[in-house]
Scaffold this motif. Structure first.
Motif, PDB file in Angstrom:
ATOM      1  N   GLU A   1      -0.818   6.850  -5.584  1.00 57.21           N
ATOM      2  CA  GLU A   1      -1.668   7.788  -4.744  1.00 57.21           C
ATOM      3  C   GLU A   1      -0.716   8.466  -3.576  1.00 57.21           C
ATOM      4  O   GLU A   1      -0.936   9.827  -3.168  1.00 57.21           O
ATOM      5  CB  GLU A   1      -3.094   7.338  -4.303  1.00 57.21           C
ATOM      6  N   LEU A   2       0.220   8.071  -2.987  1.00 56.12           N
ATOM      7  CA  LEU A   2       0.813   8.348  -1.848  1.00 56.12           C
ATOM      8  C   LEU A   2       1.650   9.458  -2.250  1.00 56.12           C
ATOM      9  O   LEU A   2       1.711  10.591  -1.617  1.00 56.12           O
ATOM     10  CB  LEU A   2       1.452   7.469  -0.994  1.00 56.12           C
TER      11      LEU A   2
ATOM     12  N   TRP B   1      -8.373   4.531   3.991  1.00 53.04           N
ATOM     13  CA  TRP B   1      -8.339   3.769   2.850  1.00 53.04           C
ATOM     14  C   TRP B   1      -7.984   2.255   3.235  1.00 53.04           C
ATOM     15  O   TRP B   1      -8.749   1.395   2.623  1.00 53.04           O
ATOM     16  CB  TRP B   1      -7.456   4.122   1.444  1.00 53.04           C
ATOM     17  N   LEU B   2      -7.142   2.154   4.107  1.00 60.14           N
ATOM     18  CA  LEU B   2      -6.701   1.062   4.608  1.00 60.14           C
ATOM     19  C   LEU B   2      -7.854   0.156   5.178  1.00 60.14           C
ATOM     20  O   LEU B   2      -8.210  -0.895   5.241  1.00 60.14           O
ATOM     21  CB  LEU B   2      -5.576   0.960   5.670  1.00 60.14           C
TER      22      LEU B   2
ATOM     23  N   ALA C   1      -3.214  13.847   3.570  1.00 63.45           N
ATOM     24  CA  ALA C   1      -2.746  12.474   2.735  1.00 63.45           C
ATOM     25  C   ALA C   1      -2.598  11.442   3.556  1.00 63.45           C
ATOM     26  O   ALA C   1      -3.042  10.400   3.182  1.00 63.45           O
ATOM     27  CB  ALA C   1      -1.377  12.960   1.993  1.00 63.45           C
ATOM     28  N   LEU C   2      -2.107  11.484   4.707  1.00 64.00           N
ATOM     29  CA  LEU C   2      -2.040  10.628   5.419  1.00 64.00           C
ATOM     30  C   LEU C   2      -3.285  10.174   6.272  1.00 64.00           C
ATOM     31  O   LEU C   2      -3.604   8.754   6.130  1.00 64.00           O
ATOM     32  CB  LEU C   2      -1.134  10.912   6.887  1.00 64.00           C
TER      33      LEU C   2
ATOM     34  N   ALA D   1       0.974  -1.060   0.038  1.00 66.63           N
ATOM     35  CA  ALA D   1      -0.019  -0.131   0.110  1.00 66.63           C
ATOM     36  C   ALA D   1       0.865   1.356   0.030  1.00 66.63           C
ATOM     37  O   ALA D   1       0.456   2.276  -0.651  1.00 66.63           O
ATOM     38  CB  ALA D   1      -0.901  -0.142   1.116  1.00 66.63           C
ATOM     39  N   ALA D   2       2.125   1.254   0.604  1.00 65.87           N
ATOM     40  CA  ALA D   2       2.973   2.367   0.619  1.00 65.87           C
ATOM     41  C   ALA D   2       3.652   2.491  -0.578  1.00 65.87           C
ATOM     42  O   ALA D   2       3.980   3.707  -0.822  1.00 65.87           O
ATOM     43  CB  ALA D   2       4.066   1.988   1.860  1.00 65.87           C
TER      44      ALA D   2
ATOM     45  N   ARG E   1      -6.070  10.193   4.500  1.00 67.53           N
ATOM     46  CA  ARG E   1      -6.726   9.556   3.415  1.00 67.53           C
ATOM     47  C   ARG E   1      -6.225   8.282   3.251  1.00 67.53           C
ATOM     48  O   ARG E   1      -6.781   7.154   2.862  1.00 67.53           O
ATOM     49  CB  ARG E   1      -6.585  10.321   2.171  1.00 67.53           C
ATOM     50  N   HIS E   2      -5.021   8.062   3.556  1.00 63.96           N
ATOM     51  CA  HIS E   2      -4.405   6.697   3.314  1.00 63.96           C
ATOM     52  C   HIS E   2      -4.872   5.762   4.548  1.00 63.96           C
ATOM     53  O   HIS E   2      -5.285   4.613   4.249  1.00 63.96           O
ATOM     54  CB  HIS E   2      -2.853   6.761   3.493  1.00 63.96           C
TER      55      HIS E   2
END
Length: 383
Positions: A26-27, A284-285, A277-278, A21-22, A280-281
């Motif tokens: 998108e990140l 998402w997880l 951004a963090l 994922a990292a 959102r990530h």
């Protein structure tokens, strides 16, 4: 570009999905980079959380560490980062107590990334009939075959004791936070474990759950482990025979499957700068897209209830999720006060010694209660 240091545990289930994922584009497009490091399972179970939070922005942790974390003031509460509606939605979507287990002292301290609890592991090809359902049936299988193993290394002797007490109708320290377990139930649980331990194959005696399941998949001397943390990877292993997973044993038909919650959450340390951004990530997880598709396809074990009942996910992993979901929904949540982790380690060592020496049950229960009282005090007050 914001670069965050993050720590998880060293197993495909704990690392692969987070690392993959990292690497999603998108990140980087959002100006975020996450570098995931790994620590051994034993470090995940016992390493001081404050030390990890001093070195990492994101820390994958087990819920019994939250009392320690609160006293050390090293994690940010989710309520400081996400609104109430988001947290309520996460609670509704997470299976069993996966999110609520991280609630302590009025706040939630981690996002429920991964759900797990103790379940029954079986080599179906080594049994003459169906997997047992009741503890009496487990005991009979042990007597007949000598191939019923216990998971006793590390903290797992104490965790098995807690789980059987749940099945016997007395979740430890739940009715009275100062009493671990009554003498009557404690003696019954100890006597059962002591008899099973006497016949448990010595070859797996020092192994953690990962080691035991790996051994089961590639050897023929362990047919069943009645309580072991479920690892979906062994339901369809790359080598060896598949291990089937079933609900934890019950005392009687219709009773509660006694099991102690495990799983992992993502904690956000005080040193971390939380950007849009963090956020959102991390959300998402937790999303259906990640939990049903991305995480299972990268060796992870989702926390979202929807994923545990998804036909496609279950077809890929031999029904692991649907076969054990009932146990997870009813899993027991351990005390989380500062001092519990130390109690868990010492109680496990005490039980292993007692099994070796066949110590009388009442002596053991008295010593467990005294040990629990010694580590019960401290700050935080809340379970």
């Amino acid at each position: 570009m914001q670069t965050l240091k993050a720590l998880t545990w060293d197993h495909p289930r704990g690392y692969n999905a987070l690392a993959a994922a990292a690497r999603l584009p998108e990140l980087a497009e959002g100006g975020l980079a996450i570098e995931w490091d790994k620590q051994p399972l034993e470090g995940f179970e016992s390493h001081p959380i404050a030390d990890l939070c001093a070195r990492y922005d994101l820390v994958v942790l087990d819920h019994p560490h939250v009392g320690e974390a609160v006293d050390a003031n090293c994690l940010k509460p989710l309520e400081d980062i996400f609104d109430e509606a988001t947290i309520n939605l996460l609670s509704a979507e997470s299976i069993g107590p996966s999110l609520s287990s991280y609630r302590f002292a009025g706040h939630h301290w981690a996002l429920p990334l991964d759900a797990a609890t103790q379940v029954m592991a079986v080599r179906a090809d080594l049994l003459d009939g169906p997997a047992p359902v009741l503890w009496d049936e487990v005991l009979m299988l042990s007597q007949e075959t000598g191939k019923v193993a216990l998971s006793l290394a590390g903290p797992h002797a104490a965790l098995s004791f807690l789980s059987i007490a749940v099945a016997f109708g007395e979740p430890p320290a739940e009715r009275d936070p100062d009493l671990l377990v009554s003498e009557q139930v404690g003696v019954e649980v100890y006597d059962l474990l002591n008899e099973l331990a006497a016949r448990s194959p010595h070859v797996v005696g020092d192994l953690n759950p990962i080691g035991i399941l790996g051994h089961m998949a590639t050897h023929y001397d362990v047919a069943l482990v009645p309580l072991i943390y479920g690892y979906v990877n062994y339901a369809a292993p790359e080598r060896g025979r598949p291990v089937a997973f079933h609900n934890a044993p019950r005392l009687e038909i219709g009773g509660r499957p006694g099991s102690t919650l495990g799983g992992t959450g993502i904690g956000i340390s005080r040193r971390c700068e939380v950007t849009p951004a963090l956020k959102r990530h991390l959300l998402w997880l937790m999303s259906a897209e990640a939990q049903i598709g991305f995480i299972p396809s990268h060796d992870g074990q989702p926390s979202r209830r929807e994923a545990w009942h998804n036909p496609g996910v279950n077809a890929r992993w031999g029904g692991f999720y649907s076969n054990t979901a009932d146990t997870l929904e009813q899993a027991y949540v351990r005390p989380r006060h500062n001092g519990y982790i130390a109690f868990q380690a010492k109680a496990s060592a005490l039980l292993r010694e007692a099994f070796l020496e066949n110590t009388p049950a009442r002596n053991v229960i008295d010593r467990l209660q005294a040990l629990y009282a010694d580590h019960r005090g401290t700050k935080g007050g809340e379970r």
